[in-house]
Design a protein around this motif. Structure first.
Motif, PDB file in Angstrom:
ATOM      1  N   LEU A 175       8.482  -8.397 -13.492  1.00 57.19           N
ATOM      2  CA  LEU A 175       8.486  -7.864 -12.125  1.00 57.19           C
ATOM      3  C   LEU A 175       7.724  -6.542 -12.173  1.00 57.19           C
ATOM      4  CD1 LEU A 175       9.586  -8.021  -9.181  1.00 57.19           C
ATOM      5  CD2 LEU A 175      11.550  -6.676  -9.992  1.00 57.19           C
ATOM      6  N   TYR A 176       6.685  -6.426 -11.383  1.00 52.17           N
ATOM      7  CA  TYR A 176       5.893  -5.200 -11.332  1.00 52.17           C
ATOM      8  C   TYR A 176       6.256  -4.444 -10.058  1.00 52.17           C
ATOM      9  CZ  TYR A 176       3.410  -6.891 -15.336  1.00 52.17           C
ATOM     10  OH  TYR A 176       3.107  -7.327 -16.601  1.00 52.17           O
ATOM     11  N   LEU A 177       6.708  -3.235 -10.271  1.00 54.18           N
ATOM     12  CA  LEU A 177       7.197  -2.419  -9.165  1.00 54.18           C
ATOM     13  C   LEU A 177       6.280  -1.237  -8.934  1.00 54.18           C
ATOM     14  CD1 LEU A 177      10.895  -2.510 -10.274  1.00 54.18           C
ATOM     15  CD2 LEU A 177      10.105  -3.341  -8.074  1.00 54.18           C
ATOM     16  N   CYS A 178       5.995  -1.003  -7.691  1.00 54.00           N
ATOM     17  CA  CYS A 178       5.237   0.163  -7.276  1.00 54.00           C
ATOM     18  C   CYS A 178       6.212   1.111  -6.586  1.00 54.00           C
ATOM     19  CB  CYS A 178       4.133  -0.268  -6.326  1.00 54.00           C
ATOM     20  SG  CYS A 178       3.285   1.093  -5.506  1.00 54.00           S
ATOM     21  N   ALA A 179       6.002   2.395  -6.762  1.00 53.77           N
ATOM     22  CA  ALA A 179       6.870   3.378  -6.125  1.00 53.77           C
ATOM     23  C   ALA A 179       6.027   4.547  -5.650  1.00 53.77           C
ATOM     24  CB  ALA A 179       7.924   3.860  -7.106  1.00 53.77           C
ATOM     25  N   SER A 180       6.458   5.155  -4.579  1.00 51.11           N
ATOM     26  CA  SER A 180       5.719   6.319  -4.087  1.00 51.11           C
ATOM     27  C   SER A 180       6.672   7.482  -3.857  1.00 51.11           C
ATOM     28  CB  SER A 180       4.962   5.990  -2.794  1.00 51.11           C
ATOM     29  OG  SER A 180       5.834   5.896  -1.675  1.00 51.11           O
ATOM     30  N   LYS A 181       6.109   8.668  -3.877  1.00 54.45           N
ATOM     31  CA  LYS A 181       6.917   9.854  -3.574  1.00 54.45           C
ATOM     32  C   LYS A 181       6.000  10.966  -3.109  1.00 54.45           C
ATOM     33  CE  LYS A 181       9.003  12.137  -6.893  1.00 54.45           C
ATOM     34  NZ  LYS A 181       8.763  13.497  -6.390  1.00 54.45           N
ATOM     35  N   ASP A 182       6.592  11.934  -2.455  1.00 51.75           N
ATOM     36  CA  ASP A 182       5.904  13.192  -2.254  1.00 51.75           C
ATOM     37  C   ASP A 182       6.655  14.242  -3.073  1.00 51.75           C
ATOM     38  OD1 ASP A 182       7.180  13.802   1.123  1.00 51.75           O
ATOM     39  OD2 ASP A 182       8.137  14.021  -0.837  1.00 51.75           O
TER      40      ASP A 182
ATOM     41  N   SER B 208       0.896  -0.381  -1.039  1.00 50.79           N
ATOM     42  CA  SER B 208       0.687   0.611   0.016  1.00 50.79           C
ATOM     43  C   SER B 208       1.892   1.531   0.043  1.00 50.79           C
ATOM     44  CB  SER B 208       0.509  -0.062   1.373  1.00 50.79           C
ATOM     45  OG  SER B 208      -0.686  -0.791   1.406  1.00 50.79           O
ATOM     46  N   PRO B 209       1.700   2.826  -0.196  1.00 47.41           N
ATOM     47  CA  PRO B 209       2.850   3.739  -0.278  1.00 47.41           C
ATOM     48  C   PRO B 209       3.392   4.080   1.102  1.00 47.41           C
ATOM     49  CG  PRO B 209       0.819   4.972  -0.506  1.00 47.41           C
ATOM     50  CD  PRO B 209       0.428   3.518  -0.449  1.00 47.41           C
TER      51      PRO B 209
ATOM     52  N   ARG C  45      -3.446   4.160  -1.094  1.00 45.92           N
ATOM     53  CA  ARG C  45      -3.145   2.791  -1.533  1.00 45.92           C
ATOM     54  C   ARG C  45      -3.580   2.638  -2.982  1.00 45.92           C
ATOM     55  NH1 ARG C  45      -5.216  -2.353  -1.751  1.00 45.92           N
ATOM     56  NH2 ARG C  45      -7.336  -1.657  -1.241  1.00 45.92           N
ATOM     57  N   SER C  46      -2.859   1.790  -3.711  1.00 45.12           N
ATOM     58  CA  SER C  46      -3.152   1.651  -5.138  1.00 45.12           C
ATOM     59  C   SER C  46      -3.223   0.177  -5.523  1.00 45.12           C
ATOM     60  CB  SER C  46      -2.065   2.348  -5.961  1.00 45.12           C
ATOM     61  OG  SER C  46      -2.279   2.196  -7.354  1.00 45.12           O
ATOM     62  N   GLU C  47      -3.994  -0.085  -6.529  1.00 50.58           N
ATOM     63  CA  GLU C  47      -4.057  -1.414  -7.127  1.00 50.58           C
ATOM     64  C   GLU C  47      -3.823  -1.300  -8.617  1.00 50.58           C
ATOM     65  OE1 GLU C  47      -7.260  -3.732  -4.229  1.00 50.58           O
ATOM     66  OE2 GLU C  47      -7.875  -3.050  -6.202  1.00 50.58           O
TER      67      GLU C  47
ATOM     68  N   THR D 195       4.972  -1.084   0.402  1.00 50.51           N
ATOM     69  CA  THR D 195       4.639  -2.502   0.571  1.00 50.51           C
ATOM     70  C   THR D 195       3.812  -2.985  -0.600  1.00 50.51           C
ATOM     71  OG1 THR D 195       4.593  -2.211   2.974  1.00 50.51           O
ATOM     72  CG2 THR D 195       3.582  -4.205   2.087  1.00 50.51           C
ATOM     73  N   GLN D 196       4.283  -4.059  -1.225  1.00 45.90           N
ATOM     74  CA  GLN D 196       3.552  -4.638  -2.345  1.00 45.90           C
ATOM     75  C   GLN D 196       3.145  -6.062  -2.012  1.00 45.90           C
ATOM     76  OE1 GLN D 196       6.537  -2.997  -5.652  1.00 45.90           O
ATOM     77  NE2 GLN D 196       4.686  -3.933  -6.534  1.00 45.90           N
ATOM     78  N   THR D 197       1.936  -6.400  -2.401  1.00 49.07           N
ATOM     79  CA  THR D 197       1.460  -7.771  -2.229  1.00 49.07           C
ATOM     80  C   THR D 197       0.716  -8.214  -3.468  1.00 49.07           C
ATOM     81  OG1 THR D 197      -0.569  -6.954  -1.179  1.00 49.07           O
ATOM     82  CG2 THR D 197       1.245  -7.618   0.278  1.00 49.07           C
TER      83      THR D 197
END
Lengths: 111, 115
Positions: free
Chosen positions: A88-95, A24-25, A73-75, A5-7
């Motif tokens: 466009l700024y993209l956030c990505a998460s992984k394990d 939020s990952p 969570r990251s900023e 989730t990106q805001t």
């Protein structure tokens, strides 16, 4: 499971201002990465955070910074905005065992 | 030389045809390879991952990896208009320790499937 989730989704700022984007990952994912996407440069890696520490960094000026909190969570912060920061700024998460999953992105327009 | 390069597009194929997308990478140590699809105005969506030499099939999609040639490809069989999108090849580099690595993307290939 909820996705990344990106805001906010959209932001309009003027040159010289600063901006903070939030991510939020996926629950349980400890690695969060940020990417910038522009028509001219494509998708470019900004940085990766893991356990609140920056682990990898791309070739962006120091105006681009980030942090990660204990809940993963990251900023991302961009100071002294320039017109060329419109993207466009993209956030990505992984394990460890999953591919990268992207959020819907934040579209930043600098005027 | 760019770290990840994709065949230049745009690529246009008729409905029902096979679309072939190609990608080469420069880091011989790369271990993980991905294809993402991105519709206009949307974020990239993972469609295939491949980690070992050979073919991997998932429905109408087949990913092929040849590490000796540093080459990854994606075949889309029975192409549909809904497959029209930008396809991004991505490679994980610099993974190790507590870093899961950074994903380096190609510039993308725009695919148009026309009825």
């Amino acid at each position: 499971k909820a996705g990344v989730t990106q805001t906010p989704r959209y932001l309009i700022k003027t040159r010289g201002q600063q901006v903070t984007l939030s991510c939020s990952p996926i629950s349980g994912h400890r690695s969060v990465s940020w990417y910038q996407q522009t028509p001219g440069q494509g998708l470019q890696f900004l940085f990766e955070y893991f356990s609140e520490t920056q682990r990898n960094k791309g070739n962006f000026p120091g105006r681009f910074s980030g942090r990660q909190f204990s809940n993963s969570r990251s900023e991302m912060n961009v100071s002294t905005l320039e017109l060329g920061d419109s993207a466009l700024y993209l956030c990505a998460s992984k394990d460890r065992h999953s591919p990268l999953h992207f959020g819907n992105g934040t579209r930043l327009t600098v005027t | 030389q760019k770290e990840v390069e994709q065949n230049s597009g745009p690529l246009s194929v008729p409905e029902g045809a096979i679309a072939s997308l190609n990608c080469t990478y420069s880091d011989r140590g790369s271990q993980s390879f991905f294809w993402y699809r991105q519709y206009s105005g949307k974020s990239p969506e993972l469609i295939m991952s491949i980690y070992s030499n050979g073919d991997k099939e998932d429905g109408r999609f087949t990913a092929q990896l040849n590490k000796a040639s540093q080459y990854v490809s994606l075949l889309i069989r029975d192409s549909q208009p809904s497959d029209s999108a930008t396809y991004l090849c991505a490679v994980i580099t610099h993974a190790g320790g507590t870093s899961y690595g950074k994903l380096t993307f190609g510039q993308g290939t725009i695919l148009t499937v026309h009825p």
